[in-house]
Design a protein around this motif. Structure first.
Motif, short mmCIF file in Angstrom:
data_model
loop_
_atom_site.label_atom_id
_atom_site.label_comp_id
_atom_site.label_asym_id
_atom_site.label_seq_id
_atom_site.Cartn_x
_atom_site.Cartn_y
_atom_site.Cartn_z
N GLU A 225 4.97 -1.37 -12.76
CA GLU A 225 6.09 -0.81 -12.43
C GLU A 225 6.24 -0.87 -10.75
O GLU A 225 7.40 -0.74 -10.08
N LEU A 226 5.41 -1.30 -10.17
CA LEU A 226 5.20 -1.12 -8.49
C LEU A 226 5.95 -2.28 -8.01
O LEU A 226 6.28 -3.12 -8.70
N PRO A 227 6.52 -2.06 -6.80
CA PRO A 227 7.36 -3.05 -6.08
C PRO A 227 6.65 -4.26 -5.68
O PRO A 227 5.43 -4.26 -5.53
N ARG A 228 7.51 -5.29 -5.88
CA ARG A 228 7.11 -6.62 -5.19
C ARG A 228 8.24 -7.23 -4.34
O ARG A 228 9.47 -7.05 -4.84
N THR A 229 8.10 -8.18 -3.59
CA THR A 229 9.10 -8.94 -2.94
C THR A 229 9.15 -10.31 -3.57
O THR A 229 7.99 -11.05 -3.76
N THR A 230 10.36 -11.05 -3.64
CA THR A 230 10.40 -12.32 -3.97
C THR A 230 10.80 -13.30 -3.02
O THR A 230 10.87 -14.68 -3.41
N SER B 142 -6.66 -6.25 4.28
CA SER B 142 -7.40 -5.22 4.90
C SER B 142 -8.67 -4.91 3.93
O SER B 142 -8.38 -4.98 2.79
N PRO B 143 -9.74 -4.35 4.55
CA PRO B 143 -10.71 -4.05 3.43
C PRO B 143 -10.56 -2.79 2.98
O PRO B 143 -11.21 -2.66 1.64
N THR B 144 -9.58 -1.94 3.29
CA THR B 144 -9.54 -0.62 2.58
C THR B 144 -8.04 -0.45 2.54
O THR B 144 -7.27 -0.91 3.26
N ARG B 145 -7.36 -0.07 1.45
CA ARG B 145 -6.10 0.34 1.24
C ARG B 145 -5.89 1.79 1.88
O ARG B 145 -6.71 2.43 1.99
N SER B 146 -4.59 1.81 2.12
CA SER B 146 -4.11 3.00 2.90
C SER B 146 -4.28 4.29 1.72
O SER B 146 -4.12 4.17 0.58
N THR B 147 -4.56 5.47 2.41
CA THR B 147 -4.76 6.71 1.31
C THR B 147 -3.30 7.23 1.18
O THR B 147 -2.63 7.50 1.88
N THR B 148 -3.37 7.41 -0.23
CA THR B 148 -1.96 7.95 -0.51
C THR B 148 -1.87 9.31 -0.48
O THR B 148 -2.80 10.18 -1.10
N TRP B 149 -0.96 10.20 0.24
CA TRP B 149 -0.79 11.44 0.21
C TRP B 149 0.16 11.85 -0.82
O TRP B 149 1.20 11.49 -1.04
N ASP B 150 -0.31 12.63 -1.89
CA ASP B 150 0.48 13.11 -3.18
C ASP B 150 0.67 14.39 -3.00
O ASP B 150 0.01 15.40 -2.97
N ILE B 151 2.19 14.68 -2.45
CA ILE B 151 2.68 16.04 -2.24
C ILE B 151 3.74 16.57 -3.48
O ILE B 151 4.58 15.55 -3.82
N CYS C 275 2.80 -8.80 10.42
CA CYS C 275 4.30 -8.37 10.08
C CYS C 275 4.15 -7.37 9.04
O CYS C 275 3.69 -7.58 7.85
N THR C 276 4.79 -6.36 9.27
CA THR C 276 4.78 -5.03 8.52
C THR C 276 6.17 -4.51 8.40
O THR C 276 6.91 -4.31 9.28
N ARG C 277 6.42 -4.02 7.07
CA ARG C 277 7.58 -3.47 6.65
C ARG C 277 7.35 -2.25 6.11
O ARG C 277 6.48 -2.11 5.34
N ILE C 278 8.39 -1.40 5.94
CA ILE C 278 8.41 -0.02 5.34
C ILE C 278 9.15 -0.07 4.19
O ILE C 278 10.49 -0.37 4.34
N LEU C 279 8.80 0.49 2.95
CA LEU C 279 9.76 0.67 1.71
C LEU C 279 9.57 1.90 1.13
O LEU C 279 8.64 2.36 1.24
N VAL C 280 10.67 2.38 1.14
CA VAL C 280 10.84 3.59 0.64
C VAL C 280 11.94 3.82 -0.65
O VAL C 280 12.77 3.07 -0.81
N ALA C 281 11.35 4.58 -1.65
CA ALA C 281 12.15 4.39 -3.12
C ALA C 281 12.21 5.95 -3.59
O ALA C 281 11.23 6.93 -3.53
N SER D 31 0.89 -1.15 -0.04
CA SER D 31 -0.03 -0.02 -0.07
C SER D 31 0.86 1.24 0.04
O SER D 31 1.61 1.28 1.04
N SER D 32 0.64 2.19 -1.14
CA SER D 32 1.37 3.44 -0.98
C SER D 32 0.79 4.27 0.21
O SER D 32 -0.51 4.52 0.09
#
Length: 242
Positions: free
Chosen positions: A183-188, A230-239, A166-172, A135-136
């Motif tokens: 193009e979106l990220p995924r884990t292998t 989760s029933p709803t995805r996180s809201t993305t803040w686009d700044i 289990c939750t991790r944060i990814l930043v790019a 989720s972005s």
């Protein structure tokens, strides 16, 4: 008789006319030689001056990036981006962590002729029964040309895994438009043991990325329980900031 005449001719002085012509020829030769020497010196000075002027102009010029591909933009960005703070993922929040796009980084130190559009995006990766849910959380747009340092802090309220998931944060940081679709990220690998090398993007525009360690390691174990999506995805803040 002929020998006597030759001897007398040798003792007789040469006419003034011949001496004048020889002197004139010698003078002209010296003048031509001097002129050629002066011209050569002038050309050498001119070449040195032009070379120095060209070097000075090149040193003060910007770096032409108008024809760069996505891979070339990512290569420039890769040498400029660094991640600071929260090295081990420990702590109650990520308030001290940031993404820094440095000025005048290694390599060609000239600024870019055309500022590069850069996106700094944050995702949460959560282990679910159906796999890893991505989720972005926030996307921050900026422009960079190497003339100044830009710093983007981590968003507030990032999940810390204290809910047992289990939750991790990814930043790019990447060049160009926001990522879409493939193009979106995924884990292998399993999210609990995944590292940076286990993250894949479907584009060459990625300059740098970082998969942070879990803040709650006990929630990220091989025998951990998984949760439903989760029933709803996180809201993305686009700044966007130029």
């Amino acid at each position: 008789m002929s020998r006597l005449l030759a001897a007398r001719a040798a003792r007789c002085p040469r006419p003034a006319l011949f001496r004048s012509r020889e002197t004139m020829h010698s003078t002209q030769t010296r003048l031509r030689h001097g002129a050629l020497t002066a011209c050569a010196a002038a050309l050498a000075l001119l070449a040195t001056g032009c070379s120095k002027a060209s070097a000075d102009a090149q040193a003060g010029d910007c770096r032409d990036d108008g024809h760069w591909s996505g891979r070339e933009q990512a290569a420039w960005l890769r040498t400029a981006v660094s991640f600071r703070g929260t090295v081990d993922g420990a702590g109650p929040s990520y308030e001290d962590a940031s993404v820094v796009v440095r000025a005048r980084h290694t390599g060609d130190g000239r600024v870019l002729c055309q500022p590069l559009g850069v996106q700094v995006e944050f995702w949460t990766l959560s282990a679910r029964t159906t796999g890893t849910e991505t989720s972005s959380v926030m996307r921050y747009g900026l422009s960079a040309d190497g003339s100044r340092t830009r710093t983007v802090g981590f968003p507030r309220g990032l999940p810390d895994g204290q809910d047992g998931i289990c939750t991790r944060i990814l930043v790019a940081a990447y060049a160009g438009a926001p990522l879409r679709g493939r193009e979106l990220p995924r884990t292998t690998r399993d999210l609990a043991i995944a590292g940076d090398m286990d993250v894949r993007f479907g584009t060459e525009r990625i300059g740098a990325y970082w998969l942070l360690p879990p803040q709650n390691p006990t929630a990220c174990t091989p025998d951990r329980p998984t949760a439903d999506p989760s029933p709803t995805r996180s809201t993305t803040w686009d700044i966007y900031h130029p």
